[in-house]
Motif scaffolding. Sequence first.
Motif, PDB file in Angstrom:
ATOM      1  N   LYS A  32       0.836  -1.204   0.000  1.00 62.69           N
ATOM      2  CA  LYS A  32       0.000   0.000   0.000  1.00 62.69           C
ATOM      3  C   LYS A  32       0.871   1.254   0.000  1.00 62.69           C
ATOM      4  O   LYS A  32       0.578   2.230  -0.696  1.00 62.69           O
ATOM      5  CB  LYS A  32      -0.931   0.002   1.204  1.00 62.69           C
ATOM      6  N   ARG A  33       1.938   1.240   0.759  1.00 66.39           N
ATOM      7  CA  ARG A  33       2.856   2.376   0.825  1.00 66.39           C
ATOM      8  C   ARG A  33       3.430   2.668  -0.570  1.00 66.39           C
ATOM      9  O   ARG A  33       3.485   3.817  -1.016  1.00 66.39           O
ATOM     10  CB  ARG A  33       3.973   2.067   1.816  1.00 66.39           C
ATOM     11  N   GLU A  34       3.865   1.616  -1.266  1.00 65.78           N
ATOM     12  CA  GLU A  34       4.421   1.789  -2.609  1.00 65.78           C
ATOM     13  C   GLU A  34       3.362   2.293  -3.588  1.00 65.78           C
ATOM     14  O   GLU A  34       3.639   3.167  -4.419  1.00 65.78           O
ATOM     15  CB  GLU A  34       5.025   0.477  -3.108  1.00 65.78           C
ATOM     16  N   LEU A  35       2.166   1.770  -3.485  1.00 60.88           N
ATOM     17  CA  LEU A  35       1.082   2.198  -4.363  1.00 60.88           C
ATOM     18  C   LEU A  35       0.791   3.684  -4.178  1.00 60.88           C
ATOM     19  O   LEU A  35       0.673   4.435  -5.155  1.00 60.88           O
ATOM     20  CB  LEU A  35      -0.175   1.361  -4.101  1.00 60.88           C
ATOM     21  N   VAL A  36       0.699   4.132  -2.931  1.00 63.90           N
ATOM     22  CA  VAL A  36       0.439   5.545  -2.648  1.00 63.90           C
ATOM     23  C   VAL A  36       1.571   6.413  -3.190  1.00 63.90           C
ATOM     24  O   VAL A  36       1.332   7.464  -3.808  1.00 63.90           O
ATOM     25  CB  VAL A  36       0.234   5.774  -1.130  1.00 63.90           C
ATOM     26  N   GLU A  37       2.807   5.979  -2.992  1.00 69.73           N
ATOM     27  CA  GLU A  37       3.963   6.763  -3.452  1.00 69.73           C
ATOM     28  C   GLU A  37       3.960   6.891  -4.972  1.00 69.73           C
ATOM     29  O   GLU A  37       4.129   7.989  -5.515  1.00 69.73           O
ATOM     30  CB  GLU A  37       5.262   6.102  -2.961  1.00 69.73           C
ATOM     31  N   VAL A  38       3.743   5.787  -5.671  1.00 72.18           N
ATOM     32  CA  VAL A  38       3.795   5.802  -7.133  1.00 72.18           C
ATOM     33  C   VAL A  38       2.607   6.575  -7.715  1.00 72.18           C
ATOM     34  O   VAL A  38       2.784   7.388  -8.636  1.00 72.18           O
ATOM     35  CB  VAL A  38       3.859   4.364  -7.697  1.00 72.18           C
ATOM     36  N   LEU A  39       1.417   6.345  -7.202  1.00 74.03           N
ATOM     37  CA  LEU A  39       0.253   7.090  -7.693  1.00 74.03           C
ATOM     38  C   LEU A  39       0.429   8.584  -7.487  1.00 74.03           C
ATOM     39  O   LEU A  39       0.118   9.391  -8.370  1.00 74.03           O
ATOM     40  CB  LEU A  39      -1.025   6.611  -7.002  1.00 74.03           C
ATOM     41  N   SER A  40       0.952   8.964  -6.326  1.00 74.26           N
ATOM     42  CA  SER A  40       1.161  10.384  -6.029  1.00 74.26           C
ATOM     43  C   SER A  40       2.220  10.986  -6.946  1.00 74.26           C
ATOM     44  O   SER A  40       2.018  12.059  -7.528  1.00 74.26           O
ATOM     45  CB  SER A  40       1.569  10.569  -4.563  1.00 74.26           C
ATOM     46  N   ARG A  41       3.338  10.318  -7.071  1.00 73.99           N
ATOM     47  CA  ARG A  41       4.434  10.824  -7.901  1.00 73.99           C
ATOM     48  C   ARG A  41       4.012  10.978  -9.359  1.00 73.99           C
ATOM     49  O   ARG A  41       4.248  12.012  -9.989  1.00 73.99           O
ATOM     50  CB  ARG A  41       5.644   9.888  -7.797  1.00 73.99           C
ATOM     51  N   GLU A  42       3.374   9.959  -9.906  1.00 80.23           N
ATOM     52  CA  GLU A  42       2.987  10.000 -11.311  1.00 80.23           C
ATOM     53  C   GLU A  42       1.858  10.995 -11.568  1.00 80.23           C
ATOM     54  O   GLU A  42       1.826  11.650 -12.608  1.00 80.23           O
ATOM     55  CB  GLU A  42       2.622   8.601 -11.811  1.00 80.23           C
ATOM     56  N   THR A  43       0.938  11.120 -10.633  1.00 85.08           N
ATOM     57  CA  THR A  43      -0.125  12.119 -10.788  1.00 85.08           C
ATOM     58  C   THR A  43       0.470  13.520 -10.775  1.00 85.08           C
ATOM     59  O   THR A  43       0.089  14.372 -11.584  1.00 85.08           O
ATOM     60  CB  THR A  43      -1.181  11.962  -9.676  1.00 85.08           C
ATOM     61  N   ALA A  44       1.423  13.767  -9.883  1.00 86.16           N
ATOM     62  CA  ALA A  44       2.093  15.073  -9.836  1.00 86.16           C
ATOM     63  C   ALA A  44       2.840  15.337 -11.142  1.00 86.16           C
ATOM     64  O   ALA A  44       2.785  16.446 -11.689  1.00 86.16           O
ATOM     65  CB  ALA A  44       3.049  15.124  -8.647  1.00 86.16           C
ATOM     66  N   ARG A  45       3.511  14.342 -11.663  1.00 84.65           N
ATOM     67  CA  ARG A  45       4.249  14.495 -12.920  1.00 84.65           C
ATOM     68  C   ARG A  45       3.317  14.835 -14.076  1.00 84.65           C
ATOM     69  O   ARG A  45       3.559  15.758 -14.844  1.00 84.65           O
ATOM     70  CB  ARG A  45       5.029  13.210 -13.237  1.00 84.65           C
ATOM     71  N   ILE A  46       2.221  14.111 -14.173  1.00 84.92           N
ATOM     72  CA  ILE A  46       1.307  14.285 -15.298  1.00 84.92           C
ATOM     73  C   ILE A  46       0.525  15.588 -15.196  1.00 84.92           C
ATOM     74  O   ILE A  46       0.327  16.285 -16.188  1.00 84.92           O
ATOM     75  CB  ILE A  46       0.353  13.074 -15.394  1.00 84.92           C
ATOM     76  N   THR A  47       0.076  15.937 -13.993  1.00 87.82           N
ATOM     77  CA  THR A  47      -0.773  17.119 -13.822  1.00 87.82           C
ATOM     78  C   THR A  47       0.001  18.394 -13.555  1.00 87.82           C
ATOM     79  O   THR A  47      -0.553  19.485 -13.640  1.00 87.82           O
ATOM     80  CB  THR A  47      -1.775  16.908 -12.668  1.00 87.82           C
ATOM     81  N   GLY A  48       1.274  18.263 -13.181  1.00 83.25           N
ATOM     82  CA  GLY A  48       2.076  19.436 -12.881  1.00 83.25           C
ATOM     83  C   GLY A  48       1.795  20.045 -11.519  1.00 83.25           C
ATOM     84  O   GLY A  48       2.235  21.155 -11.234  1.00 83.25           O
ATOM     85  N   CYS A  49       1.090  19.316 -10.668  1.00 81.30           N
ATOM     86  CA  CYS A  49       0.825  19.837  -9.327  1.00 81.30           C
ATOM     87  C   CYS A  49       1.859  19.284  -8.343  1.00 81.30           C
ATOM     88  O   CYS A  49       2.615  18.375  -8.657  1.00 81.30           O
ATOM     89  CB  CYS A  49      -0.595  19.512  -8.881  1.00 81.30           C
ATOM     90  N   ASP A  50       1.881  19.865  -7.163  1.00 85.14           N
ATOM     91  CA  ASP A  50       2.816  19.440  -6.131  1.00 85.14           C
ATOM     92  C   ASP A  50       2.350  18.119  -5.519  1.00 85.14           C
ATOM     93  O   ASP A  50       1.161  17.941  -5.245  1.00 85.14           O
ATOM     94  CB  ASP A  50       2.916  20.520  -5.052  1.00 85.14           C
ATOM     95  N   VAL A  51       3.276  17.204  -5.295  1.00 87.57           N
ATOM     96  CA  VAL A  51       2.926  15.889  -4.744  1.00 87.57           C
ATOM     97  C   VAL A  51       2.241  16.018  -3.377  1.00 87.57           C
ATOM     98  O   VAL A  51       1.400  15.193  -3.019  1.00 87.57           O
ATOM     99  CB  VAL A  51       4.167  14.959  -4.688  1.00 87.57           C
ATOM    100  N   ASP A  52       2.573  17.062  -2.628  1.00 85.26           N
ATOM    101  CA  ASP A  52       1.957  17.252  -1.310  1.00 85.26           C
ATOM    102  C   ASP A  52       0.481  17.603  -1.391  1.00 85.26           C
ATOM    103  O   ASP A  52      -0.236  17.524  -0.388  1.00 85.26           O
ATOM    104  CB  ASP A  52       2.701  18.331  -0.527  1.00 85.26           C
ATOM    105  N   SER A  53      -0.004  17.984  -2.557  1.00 81.04           N
ATOM    106  CA  SER A  53      -1.419  18.339  -2.697  1.00 81.04           C
ATOM    107  C   SER A  53      -2.280  17.153  -3.117  1.00 81.04           C
ATOM    108  O   SER A  53      -3.490  17.291  -3.285  1.00 81.04           O
ATOM    109  CB  SER A  53      -1.581  19.467  -3.720  1.00 81.04           C
ATOM    110  N   ILE A  54      -1.670  15.987  -3.280  1.00 81.57           N
ATOM    111  CA  ILE A  54      -2.388  14.800  -3.755  1.00 81.57           C
ATOM    112  C   ILE A  54      -2.773  13.910  -2.578  1.00 81.57           C
ATOM    113  O   ILE A  54      -1.948  13.613  -1.712  1.00 81.57           O
ATOM    114  CB  ILE A  54      -1.524  14.018  -4.764  1.00 81.57           C
TER     115      ILE A  54
END
Length: 75
Positions: free
Chosen positions: A17-39
């Motif tokens: 679960k920890r890895e899933l949250v990290e990867v989803l957050s990182r990739e969403t930030a990359r694609i959307t251009g938002c800060d990972v802390d806002s996800i």
Amino acid sequence: MPVIKVEMFEGRTTDQKRELVEVLSRETARITGCDVDSIYVILEDVKKSNWGAGGMLCSDKFPDEKPAMEESGRE
């Protein structure tokens, strides 16, 4: 502020679960251009007896099947 909700059968480890949250957050930030802390990521474990597919309870349809990530032996 993106919110990602993941519903899946219960049985994953905390490390998975920890890895899933990290990867989803990182990739969403990359694609959307938002800060990972806002996800925000919401993980919801669902018992097979509370999930239906194809007109059947998943506990009946997949009685012995383990989640794919668990079968791979990753932790």
